[in-house]
Design an enzyme around this catalytic site. Structure first.
Site, mmCIF file in Angstrom:
data_model
loop_
_atom_site.group_PDB
_atom_site.id
_atom_site.type_symbol
_atom_site.label_atom_id
_atom_site.label_comp_id
_atom_site.label_asym_id
_atom_site.label_seq_id
_atom_site.Cartn_x
_atom_site.Cartn_y
_atom_site.Cartn_z
ATOM 1 N N GLU A 283 0.807 -1.222 0.000
ATOM 2 C CA GLU A 283 0.000 0.000 0.000
ATOM 3 C C GLU A 283 0.844 1.277 0.000
ATOM 4 O O GLU A 283 0.364 2.331 0.424
ATOM 5 C CB GLU A 283 -0.933 -0.003 1.209
ATOM 6 N N HIS B 252 -4.043 0.826 11.059
ATOM 7 C CA HIS B 252 -5.295 0.114 11.327
ATOM 8 C C HIS B 252 -5.768 0.566 12.713
ATOM 9 O O HIS B 252 -5.929 -0.225 13.620
ATOM 10 C CB HIS B 252 -5.060 -1.401 11.298
#
Lengths: 259, 259, 259, 259
Positions: B105, B126
């Protein structure tokens, strides 16, 4: 590596036990592999250090050289397990090598390995964050990609269905089989008034799935407080695509273990 | 400083790589600055130690000597990042120097740097405390002056809008651009079923904004339980005035890192 | 005691500064007392270690030899405060000895000492557990004897009433006075969108009151979720009788400080 | 074992005290047993390290050689208790050996030992997780097998019934007796606005019951948020069967103590 001597000692003990005590199993015991045993010790310690288990709970791994055997510590707190504590069991959960009293609930492991040839590792935990979901009969749902496997559904095993009024423990082969049937082909099942069982195709993944099962439960509980039944979970197809190896989590958790 | 040798080694490796491997980028790679690389290593470790990231997540910083380049660790757990792991990327998120597999990512970083010349540092996490807000579609609001930047609004990026059913990962330039568009001129955006992205004009501030984004979410959830929609948030004009440097937080968090 | 040399050094610096820099205050500075300064350093570190403050927040103590002076660290993270950082202020919060930039909000301390001759120590914190109560406008109530002082009532200071739209900081004598007026004769006041201020007749007690103010908020929030407005709090007369010295808490927290 | 010299020293002191100070009790003091005293020290430290007590709270054990005596630390923070701090009390909670100021609330222990010949160990804690249940008057129910003893019921002692408006402390024999009456034959009772008392037939079990009383309260609170009054608790007969020794918890907690 401080533990390598212990590992060799364990291998030696195993070889001796399987030689002098042939009645323990019908086939000769497979010598445990030091690296796998060491990984199983690390798995025990990670589960304790990250709060997935406390003094209770256990983790096992199938013997890669003999699919009819699995390794599991003798009865003891996971945080204190060493290589010398690892015992090899057959799928009836009888010891094939090693010594010491076994966990009362070792049948959880043997019966899942019997029923699931795809499963290589099993965790049983009194996972605190999922116990309220089983008690409240609220299904777990996948909150984020790390909990993707929850998209398979997480059934609840109620021991009362299989055993009536009991001490809540999966202490017989029949109860292990009943639990394995509820688990079915899934990654995890809750155990009402008790905890959960988690199954995976590797030791690293089973530890991570047990960990993220709890994290996901906390997130879901929080989301439901904010929005009740209006929460957006992962779409079932998203959950299927979001498969994780969790390898970085393993490395992170391993680095956090007390020395 | 234990890490200074590693820093010099990294600089040397960079110089060598940019000499012997010119095809990696069109312009020669800018040698990383040891102090900045060291700060980026500290940022990785603070984010892990303070629970903003676990084994996953990443933080980058733009190269102050070349606005078309940024520094980011190669794929690995943030807690374990060292100076030798830092790679220089161009804004298409292709490596300009350094080696090792990149984060899937990394496009989050490159595309935000492209779209936002004011941004010097980016965090992807996260972040557990904000995931329920995205799932519940409840907007974050500024609870106290440390979360002042939330007064800008925190939009939610739903990857389904850009990619349909996916593995949830921002793994292409196009998805990075879609995320950057949702972020707009703001400090932070949530990512549905995934986490958040935070952007700022310095490495210290981006770490702090990621941290306080989570703290503010916890406070808001608690306040909403006490008073539902009757909570008093910072006035938008108060939020604009309450700008923080967070420099003391950085010093505090740095002092708490395990040695 | 590792810090005693630093304490003597600080005393020396103080003496020198008060000699060579007489314009700092009209009266000569009172030499700080090593034991009191050391206790103030411990108070800073306990507040950080127990999570009452993070990188921000501060604690002061009145000079027992001169009621018109108080000791407070120069601006910095409480966890990192050493004896050399302690500055003596007059009640207008101007430095009487010591050096370094002062906390922007030191007026909180000076103005409370002016208004309250019974107060010997003051804490300002961004106490996370009370911020939702101020935002939700739900009064804190005493949940157990350790939070007995909450029976006096905990008013909420809204800086908007005194300053209109601001940066939320109590950065002037006038704002310090406004806060002191809201506090009145009580032990604690919340600061809307910001945190709290706590005042007591000793350094040990002010640290404990700041700590238990937070604990009590968590307990109250939990009790209100279980029973809404039907919670039984300490009776006002019970709260008056349940005065604590908290001395064992201080010893416990001190023993937990990182070495 | 680092503490063995201290243990022998304590035994010596006890012998001396019981020789030179016969007026402290009518019968000669029983020499404490080093292993039991050491276990009591460990119990104190576990309770603090696992967050069951903070600077306050206490744990005692009945003298196995003399059922009319019990051992309890002199007044101090549980985390800091050493063998030298252990005092022997008679069942009127008067010191039979040892020195130092006693806990104000030592009568909790003596009166429970008087009323309950089956009880060997007692904990008093300001257990944070159960205080909201007493304040909300919501009965605790057994959430999982580790909290099986909650199936006996957990009554709430309201000191106002016995003492009217008070300082909330069980500081007299009469109040200790009133608390023992509310406890009855059960394992635990809550104390409104204060904490809890837990009784068991061994030191290891009383520590574990105090710990799991709190865990169970957290799980119940969470389950009630998910499902209100529709939560499935352990069946009363299941709770009776699910008796635990908790021995692995003790070993785990002991291994986690700071050195």
């Amino acid at each position: 590596m401080r533990r390598i001597p212990a590992l060799f000692a364990a291998a030696l003990v195993t070889a001796l036990v399987s030689t002098v005590n042939p009645v323990l199993s019908q086939a000769p015991a497979s010598p445990p592999r030091p690296a796998l045993v060491e990984d199983l010790v690390v798995a025990n310690r990670i589960l304790a250090n990250e709060g997935v288990v406390d003094g209770y709970g256990h983790v096992s791994v199938r013997n890669p050289a003999n699919a009819n055997r699995y390794f599991l510590a003798r009865a003891g707190a996971p945080a204190l397990v060493t290589a010398a504590d690892i015992v090899e069991y057959d799928l009836d959960s009888q010891p094939a090598s090693g010594s010491g009293t076994g966990y009362t609930e070792r049948f959880i492991h043997g019966e899942i390995y019997k029923a699931r040839t795809d499963v290589t590792a099993v965790v049983h935990c009194h996972c605190l964050d999922v116990i309220p979901f089983a008690a409240a009969n609220v299904p777990l749902r996948p909150m984020y990609h790390m909990g993707y496997f929850i998209g398979e559904g997480v059934p609840v095993f109620d021991i009362r269905t299989a055993a009536g009024i009991s001490d809540m423990l999966v202490g017989t082969p029949a109860l292990g089989q009943a639990l394995a049937r509820v688990l079915g082909r899934r990654s995890a099942a809750l155990m009402r008034g008790h905890g959960a069982v988690v199954a995976a195709d590797s030791l690293h993944v089973v530890v991570a799935k047990a960990y993220y099962l709890n994290v996901n439960a906390r997130l879901q509980s929080e989301a439901m407080r904010l929005r009740g039944n209006g929460v957006t979970y992962l779409d079932p197809e998203e959950a299927k695509k979001a498969v994780q190896t969790y390898e970085r989590s393993w490395e992170f958790w391993k680095s956090r273990l007390p020395r």
